[in-house]
Design a protein around this motif. Structure first.
Motif, PDB file in Angstrom:
ATOM      1  N   ALA A 216      -2.761  -1.652 -10.778  1.00  0.00           N
ATOM      2  CA  ALA A 216      -2.644  -2.849  -9.939  1.00  0.00           C
ATOM      3  C   ALA A 216      -1.520  -2.681  -8.919  1.00  0.00           C
ATOM      4  N   VAL A 217      -0.412  -2.076  -9.345  1.00  0.00           N
ATOM      5  CA  VAL A 217       0.694  -1.818  -8.430  1.00  0.00           C
ATOM      6  C   VAL A 217       0.270  -0.794  -7.373  1.00  0.00           C
ATOM      7  N   ALA A 218      -0.404   0.268  -7.800  1.00  0.00           N
ATOM      8  CA  ALA A 218      -0.841   1.317  -6.869  1.00  0.00           C
ATOM      9  C   ALA A 218      -1.767   0.753  -5.795  1.00  0.00           C
ATOM     10  N   ARG A 219      -2.746  -0.039  -6.214  1.00  0.00           N
ATOM     11  CA  ARG A 219      -3.743  -0.558  -5.268  1.00  0.00           C
ATOM     12  C   ARG A 219      -3.160  -1.633  -4.348  1.00  0.00           C
ATOM     13  N   LYS A 220      -2.176  -2.331  -4.832  1.00  0.00           N
ATOM     14  CA  LYS A 220      -1.563  -3.414  -4.056  1.00  0.00           C
ATOM     15  C   LYS A 220      -1.024  -2.909  -2.725  1.00  0.00           C
ATOM     16  N   PHE A 221      -0.572  -1.656  -2.702  1.00  0.00           N
ATOM     17  CA  PHE A 221       0.099  -1.144  -1.506  1.00  0.00           C
ATOM     18  C   PHE A 221      -0.719  -0.089  -0.763  1.00  0.00           C
ATOM     19  N   LEU A 222      -2.035  -0.045  -1.016  1.00  0.00           N
ATOM     20  CA  LEU A 222      -2.872   0.938  -0.337  1.00  0.00           C
ATOM     21  C   LEU A 222      -2.857   0.732   1.175  1.00  0.00           C
TER      22      LEU A 222
ATOM     23  N   HIS B 150      -0.771  -0.948   2.973  1.00  0.00           N
ATOM     24  CA  HIS B 150       0.598  -0.772   3.477  1.00  0.00           C
ATOM     25  C   HIS B 150       0.875   0.691   3.800  1.00  0.00           C
ATOM     26  N   HIS B 151       0.522   1.580   2.882  1.00  0.00           N
ATOM     27  CA  HIS B 151       0.828   2.989   3.081  1.00  0.00           C
ATOM     28  C   HIS B 151      -0.034   3.622   4.170  1.00  0.00           C
ATOM     29  N   MET B 152      -1.281   3.250   4.252  1.00  0.00           N
ATOM     30  CA  MET B 152      -2.125   3.833   5.293  1.00  0.00           C
ATOM     31  C   MET B 152      -1.609   3.444   6.676  1.00  0.00           C
ATOM     32  N   GLN B 153      -1.146   2.209   6.814  1.00  0.00           N
ATOM     33  CA  GLN B 153      -0.551   1.784   8.076  1.00  0.00           C
ATOM     34  C   GLN B 153       0.766   2.523   8.331  1.00  0.00           C
ATOM     35  N   GLU B 154       1.558   2.688   7.273  1.00  0.00           N
ATOM     36  CA  GLU B 154       2.833   3.389   7.396  1.00  0.00           C
ATOM     37  C   GLU B 154       2.622   4.839   7.825  1.00  0.00           C
ATOM     38  N   PHE B 155       1.561   5.455   7.337  1.00  0.00           N
ATOM     39  CA  PHE B 155       1.293   6.858   7.661  1.00  0.00           C
ATOM     40  C   PHE B 155       0.524   7.017   8.975  1.00  0.00           C
ATOM     41  N   GLY B 156       0.025   5.897   9.522  1.00  0.00           N
ATOM     42  CA  GLY B 156      -0.721   5.956  10.771  1.00  0.00           C
ATOM     43  C   GLY B 156      -2.123   6.498  10.613  1.00  0.00           C
ATOM     44  N   TYR B 157      -2.736   6.305   9.428  1.00  0.00           N
ATOM     45  CA  TYR B 157      -4.087   6.807   9.188  1.00  0.00           C
ATOM     46  C   TYR B 157      -5.132   5.768   9.587  1.00  0.00           C
ATOM     47  N   ARG B 158      -6.198   6.212  10.201  1.00  0.00           N
ATOM     48  CA  ARG B 158      -7.275   5.312  10.613  1.00  0.00           C
ATOM     49  C   ARG B 158      -8.138   4.885   9.423  1.00  0.00           C
ATOM     50  N   LYS B 159      -8.211   5.736   8.419  1.00  0.00           N
ATOM     51  CA  LYS B 159      -8.982   5.425   7.215  1.00  0.00           C
ATOM     52  C   LYS B 159      -8.188   5.880   5.995  1.00  0.00           C
TER      53      LYS B 159
ATOM     54  N   VAL C 119       7.319   5.932   0.695  1.00  0.00           N
ATOM     55  CA  VAL C 119       6.618   5.263  -0.400  1.00  0.00           C
ATOM     56  C   VAL C 119       7.310   3.941  -0.698  1.00  0.00           C
ATOM     57  N   HIS C 120       6.533   2.882  -0.876  1.00  0.00           N
ATOM     58  CA  HIS C 120       7.087   1.539  -1.070  1.00  0.00           C
ATOM     59  C   HIS C 120       8.001   1.496  -2.294  1.00  0.00           C
ATOM     60  N   PRO C 121       9.146   0.809  -2.207  1.00  0.00           N
ATOM     61  CA  PRO C 121      10.100   0.754  -3.316  1.00  0.00           C
ATOM     62  C   PRO C 121       9.508   0.212  -4.621  1.00  0.00           C
ATOM     63  N   GLU C 122       8.575  -0.722  -4.536  1.00  0.00           N
ATOM     64  CA  GLU C 122       7.993  -1.270  -5.759  1.00  0.00           C
ATOM     65  C   GLU C 122       7.155  -0.225  -6.488  1.00  0.00           C
ATOM     66  N   VAL C 123       6.526   0.658  -5.744  1.00  0.00           N
ATOM     67  CA  VAL C 123       5.764   1.759  -6.344  1.00  0.00           C
ATOM     68  C   VAL C 123       6.724   2.755  -6.985  1.00  0.00           C
TER      69      VAL C 123
ATOM     70  N   CYS D 276      -1.919   8.828 -12.773  1.00  0.00           N
ATOM     71  CA  CYS D 276      -1.194   8.576 -11.518  1.00  0.00           C
ATOM     72  C   CYS D 276      -0.222   7.416 -11.596  1.00  0.00           C
ATOM     73  N   GLY D 277      -0.361   6.551 -12.621  1.00  0.00           N
ATOM     74  CA  GLY D 277       0.550   5.426 -12.747  1.00  0.00           C
ATOM     75  C   GLY D 277       0.529   4.529 -11.535  1.00  0.00           C
ATOM     76  N   SER D 278       1.700   4.208 -11.023  1.00  0.00           N
ATOM     77  CA  SER D 278       1.814   3.286  -9.890  1.00  0.00           C
ATOM     78  C   SER D 278       1.495   3.952  -8.555  1.00  0.00           C
ATOM     79  N   GLY D 279       1.244   5.267  -8.571  1.00  0.00           N
ATOM     80  CA  GLY D 279       0.776   5.935  -7.356  1.00  0.00           C
ATOM     81  C   GLY D 279       1.825   6.597  -6.505  1.00  0.00           C
ATOM     82  N   ARG D 280       3.051   6.743  -7.015  1.00  0.00           N
ATOM     83  CA  ARG D 280       4.099   7.325  -6.174  1.00  0.00           C
ATOM     84  C   ARG D 280       3.723   8.726  -5.685  1.00  0.00           C
ATOM     85  N   ASP D 281       3.320   9.596  -6.610  1.00  0.00           N
ATOM     86  CA  ASP D 281       2.975  10.961  -6.209  1.00  0.00           C
ATOM     87  C   ASP D 281       1.742  10.985  -5.311  1.00  0.00           C
ATOM     88  N   CYS D 282       0.790  10.087  -5.568  1.00  0.00           N
ATOM     89  CA  CYS D 282      -0.417  10.036  -4.727  1.00  0.00           C
ATOM     90  C   CYS D 282      -0.060   9.729  -3.285  1.00  0.00           C
ATOM     91  N   TYR D 283       0.797   8.738  -3.073  1.00  0.00           N
ATOM     92  CA  TYR D 283       1.151   8.352  -1.710  1.00  0.00           C
ATOM     93  C   TYR D 283       2.032   9.401  -1.036  1.00  0.00           C
TER      94      TYR D 283
END
Length: 383
Positions: A121-127, A129-138, A62-66, A91-98
């Motif tokens: 805004a913080v949560a959506r900013k790194f959407l 980023h995280h999908m690429q980090e996790f290797g998800y196609r969608k 999970v991104h450090p800013e989140v 969910c706040g900044s999305g840490r648990d979601c990611y």
């Protein structure tokens, strides 16, 4: 506390309006708090406890800013998540979601809902980023701006989620009954509300409830634990199952003076939406197929299921296991199927988190450091 701030009332659809509490909480988490170190007490900080390796690995991605904008009083990671549809209340900044998006997998989905624009805004900013980090196609994560008291108004469909989590957020709501009722509405039959929150030793005084800082610090809005039990059952949930409990240390002399003799705990409960609790008790055998819990499953503070061990469970636990996502993870057999000497007896445990803490203190156990197979009342699991 009852003053309304019209923000969504123009639509004519009965949308929930901002109460003074909603406005104060938005300001506190959107403007006053910029990072965890800005908190004025330790109530909204996760207690230190061993975290299973697979969860640590997910959190590390999970991104450090989140993570820096994370505020929570427990680790809300229920078991058996693969392929599930999961909702995070507040969910706040999305840490648990990611973190959880990795555990439900690409075929599962995590939705986060929060009323605070700055946090989302913080949560959506790194959407991406995280999908690429996790290797998800969608993407398997989405974020919705809305109120935890009005999930259907936010566009979340009834009977659509397998699991709902919440981490130190229900106490921030001015209407806990509505939060629980809405959670029950959007859960599927057999679904679970698995959440950590702060609870008080008795009903709080108006002085404490009207203190903006105490409310923002998750103390002023804390429920008396007995009220949680009553509200949960009134809206249709099973009797809450107590999972963990830790005493909250405020560590702020000014706030401690206002609080006086009240004490607080952070506790995790699991509530199930079970259509039928008329099952008889039965014998269950855990099959050991849940990721991360291959040897044993600490279901709550009282039931530990060790792989291939026969456990005699009461009718409520039997109904939960047979009507929920856990049904495929156990073998069920009628009572009396096995010799008594080979059976772990069913247990009746407290739902009072303060009592649980006292019991653990009396045995020199620290419930805050319990992980799967760790110290707990009558646990048959050991490392």
């Amino acid at each position: 506390m009852t003053e309304l701030k019209k923000q969504h009332g123009e639509c004519g659809k009965g949308c929930i309006n901002d109460t003074t509490i909603h406005v104060d909480v938005k300001n506190y988490y959107g403007r006053t708090l910029k990072k965890t170190s800005d908190l004025k007490s330790k109530a909204c900080v996760t207690t230190s406890q061993p975290i299973p390796a697979f969860i640590r690995q997910a959190l590390a991605k999970v991104h450090p800013e989140v993570t820096a904008r994370y505020y929570g009083c427990g680790t809300v990671v229920p078991e058996c998540l693969e392929g599930c549809r999961l909702l995070d209340l507040g969910c706040g900044s999305g840490r648990d979601c990611y973190m959880l998006s990795q555990l439900v997998g690409e075929e599962g989905h995590v939705t986060g809902i929060d009323m605070t624009e700055d946090q989302l805004a913080v949560a959506r900013k790194f959407l991406d980023h995280h999908m690429q980090e996790f290797g998800y196609r969608k993407p398997n994560v989405s974020f919705v701006q809305g109120y935890i008291e009005a999930l259907t108004e936010a566009g979340l469909k009834e009977n659509s989620f397998d699991i709902i989590i919440s981490n130190c957020v229900v106490n921030l709501s001015p209407d806990k009954r509505r939060v629980l009722s809405e959670a029950y509405r959007v859960l599927k039959d057999g679904g679970e509300l698995y959440f950590s929150d702060v609870y008080s030793s008795s009903r709080l005084s108006d002085e404490i409830k009207n203190n903006k800082v105490l409310w923002g610090e998750c103390l002023g809005g804390a429920l008396w634990w007995e009220d949680l039990v009553q509200l949960a059952q009134e809206v249709g949930f099973t009797l809450p199952r107590l999972v963990t409990a830790n005493i909250v240390t405020v560590d702020n002399k000014e706030l401690e003076t206002i609080i006086g003799d009240y004490t607080f705990v952070s506790a995790t409960y699991r509530l199930f939406k079970i259509p039928d609790v008329s099952n008889n008790g039965c014998m269950v055998i855990y099959n050991g197929n849940i990721t991360g819990f291959e040897e044993c499953l600490d279901f709550d503070a009282w039931y530990t299921f060790k792989v291939h061990e026969i456990v005699d469970v009461d009718e409520e636990v039997a109904s939960i296991l047979t009507h929920s996502r856990f049904a495929d993870e156990f073998t069920f057999q009628p009572p009396g199927t096995h010799a008594e000497c080979n059976v772990q007896k069913s247990k009746v445990g407290t739902v009072n988190p303060f009592e649980l803490v006292l019991q653990l203190d009396s045995t020199s156990a620290s419930f805050g450091t319990r992980g799967c197979c760790g110290a707990q009342p009558q646990s048959s699991c050991s490392k």
